[in-house]
Design an enzyme around this catalytic site. Sequence first.
Site, PDB file in Angstrom:
ATOM      1  N   VAL A 114       1.557  -7.619   4.023  1.00  0.00           N
ATOM      2  CA  VAL A 114       2.390  -8.168   2.943  1.00  0.00           C
ATOM      3  C   VAL A 114       2.406  -7.177   1.774  1.00  0.00           C
ATOM      4  CG1 VAL A 114       2.722 -10.081   1.314  1.00  0.00           C
ATOM      5  CG2 VAL A 114       1.699 -10.518   3.552  1.00  0.00           C
ATOM      6  N   LYS A 148       6.109 -13.019   5.559  1.00  0.00           N
ATOM      7  CA  LYS A 148       5.156 -12.594   4.512  1.00  0.00           C
ATOM      8  C   LYS A 148       4.869 -13.756   3.555  1.00  0.00           C
ATOM      9  CE  LYS A 148       6.613  -7.751   4.719  1.00  0.00           C
ATOM     10  NZ  LYS A 148       7.660  -6.818   4.249  1.00  0.00           N
ATOM     11  N   GLU A 177      -4.258  -6.337   5.012  1.00  0.00           N
ATOM     12  CA  GLU A 177      -3.695  -6.085   3.673  1.00  0.00           C
ATOM     13  C   GLU A 177      -2.266  -5.541   3.741  1.00  0.00           C
ATOM     14  OE1 GLU A 177      -5.314  -6.594   0.375  1.00  0.00           O
ATOM     15  OE2 GLU A 177      -3.143  -6.516   0.205  1.00  0.00           O
ATOM     16  N   ASP A 189      11.535 -11.290   7.889  1.00  0.00           N
ATOM     17  CA  ASP A 189      10.355 -10.520   7.480  1.00  0.00           C
ATOM     18  C   ASP A 189       9.766 -11.089   6.175  1.00  0.00           C
ATOM     19  OD1 ASP A 189       8.774  -7.857   7.712  1.00  0.00           O
ATOM     20  OD2 ASP A 189       9.576  -7.785   5.680  1.00  0.00           O
ATOM     21  N   THR A 238       6.044   5.150  11.321  1.00  0.00           N
ATOM     22  CA  THR A 238       5.967   5.390   9.875  1.00  0.00           C
ATOM     23  C   THR A 238       4.563   5.129   9.334  1.00  0.00           C
ATOM     24  OG1 THR A 238       8.249   4.680   9.721  1.00  0.00           O
ATOM     25  CG2 THR A 238       7.018   4.714   7.671  1.00  0.00           C
ATOM     26  N   VAL A 239       4.024   3.943   9.595  1.00  0.00           N
ATOM     27  CA  VAL A 239       2.739   3.573   8.992  1.00  0.00           C
ATOM     28  C   VAL A 239       1.585   4.344   9.648  1.00  0.00           C
ATOM     29  CG1 VAL A 239       1.247   1.660   8.322  1.00  0.00           C
ATOM     30  CG2 VAL A 239       3.698   1.289   8.510  1.00  0.00           C
ATOM     31  N   GLY A 296       7.273   1.820   3.337  1.00  0.00           N
ATOM     32  CA  GLY A 296       7.213   3.282   3.353  1.00  0.00           C
ATOM     33  C   GLY A 296       5.874   3.781   3.858  1.00  0.00           C
ATOM     34  N   GLY A 324      12.557   4.960   6.650  1.00  0.00           N
ATOM     35  CA  GLY A 324      11.419   4.301   7.315  1.00  0.00           C
ATOM     36  C   GLY A 324      11.055   2.965   6.686  1.00  0.00           C
TER      37      GLY A 324
END
Length: 402
Positions: free
Chosen positions: A121, A194, A118, A190, A10-11, A291, A176
């Site tokens: 989080v 963070k 960056e 998760d 996704t990323v 996303g 995603g």
Amino acid sequence: MKIAILGYGTVGKGLVDLIDNNKEKRNIKIQSILVRDKNKYKESKYAHLITDNIEDVFNKEFDILVELIGGLHPAYEYIKRALEDKINVVTANKDMLAEYGDKLVTIAKENHVSLRFEASVGGGIPVIKPLTESLEGNIIHNMYAILNGTTNFILSKMYDEGLSYEEVLKEAQQLGFAEANPEADVEGYDAARKLSILSTLAYDRRVYWKDFYLEGISKIDMKDIHYAKKMGCKIKLVGQSKLDDKKVSGFVRPVLVDNNSLLSRVDNEYNIVVFNGDSVGEVSFVGKGAGKEATGSSVYSDVIDIFDNRLCNIDSFTKEKIKVEKIIRNNCQALLRFKSPKTEEILEFINTYVDSYDIVDSNDDELVIMVYVNSEYKINNILRLIKDEGYCKESKKLLKIS
Ligand code: HSE
């Protein structure tokens, strides 16, 4: 400007799209993209860059390694190798920073290169940079936040559309938002990772994620949603931490938030982070927390910062670990649900031990009470006593925060 990208999920795809969309402004050359199985990408526009052999990546010349494969291993080894080769690294990997942030920041410093994160989080929300640069002149006293898009999406859909937990989780995975193993989302790991990254940076001491009180959303049912609505509240998975007298306290847990609060207006995959600084006061950051495009945007900004020579390494990960307190020691309120026919006995206990309470619902099936006390300890003690007396085997507790 040459980069290598590890991971094309996704990323990774979000980043490649951003690089493409901005190619008139910035000429970033992708040297290679590491995937698990390159045969799956034969039809891709980037097939010529895709490899499943890490040596192909390191054999080419590049200035920045962008790590987007997630998980601890082999991501850790790849990042370490790049830093030791004096290559700057950008990562979105919160699991790794939460676990090995100290080691990697030390290696980056020793090799005079930068490690930026960056996107680890708040997805697309710029939050690390504002915290470490714009708010540098502040002592941060506390923070509260919604830090996981998947669980916020699930809770929003349960609340607004009456959909079940399982149905919405599937949708969040298709969009995603969710982690490869969604347990990390729904059990709060998760968000805790963070929160530990933000707390480490804000309090300039290493805060370890497993030290927070941790509770996920997997036990939230439609009845919790029903009672929340009845009280003019929503349920949110909230992370909160506070620095007090050289001690940090903090939690990640589902809580009731009033419909008029800042947190209740942040729905779906959106995240919010609120810092309380001694000079600035309360300052909040809101945006898409998960996303493709949103998270890609944060990774892209780190890449640009390095190319523009805005280099920095944040020391806080290498500082001494600080003790974390798990319990709320000040005034608090909580919704208690007792599934038991012994409602009278339970009420007698509540009457004896609690300063103040309201009955939210009482029927054949369940007794639901909102209690007001001066410490969470008190609630836990009452629940233990009620259990020990055999009045109710399993009760549910949901804190309300204001
Ligand atoms: N699974 C994460 C979330 C992705 O839902 O927030 C962004 O870190």
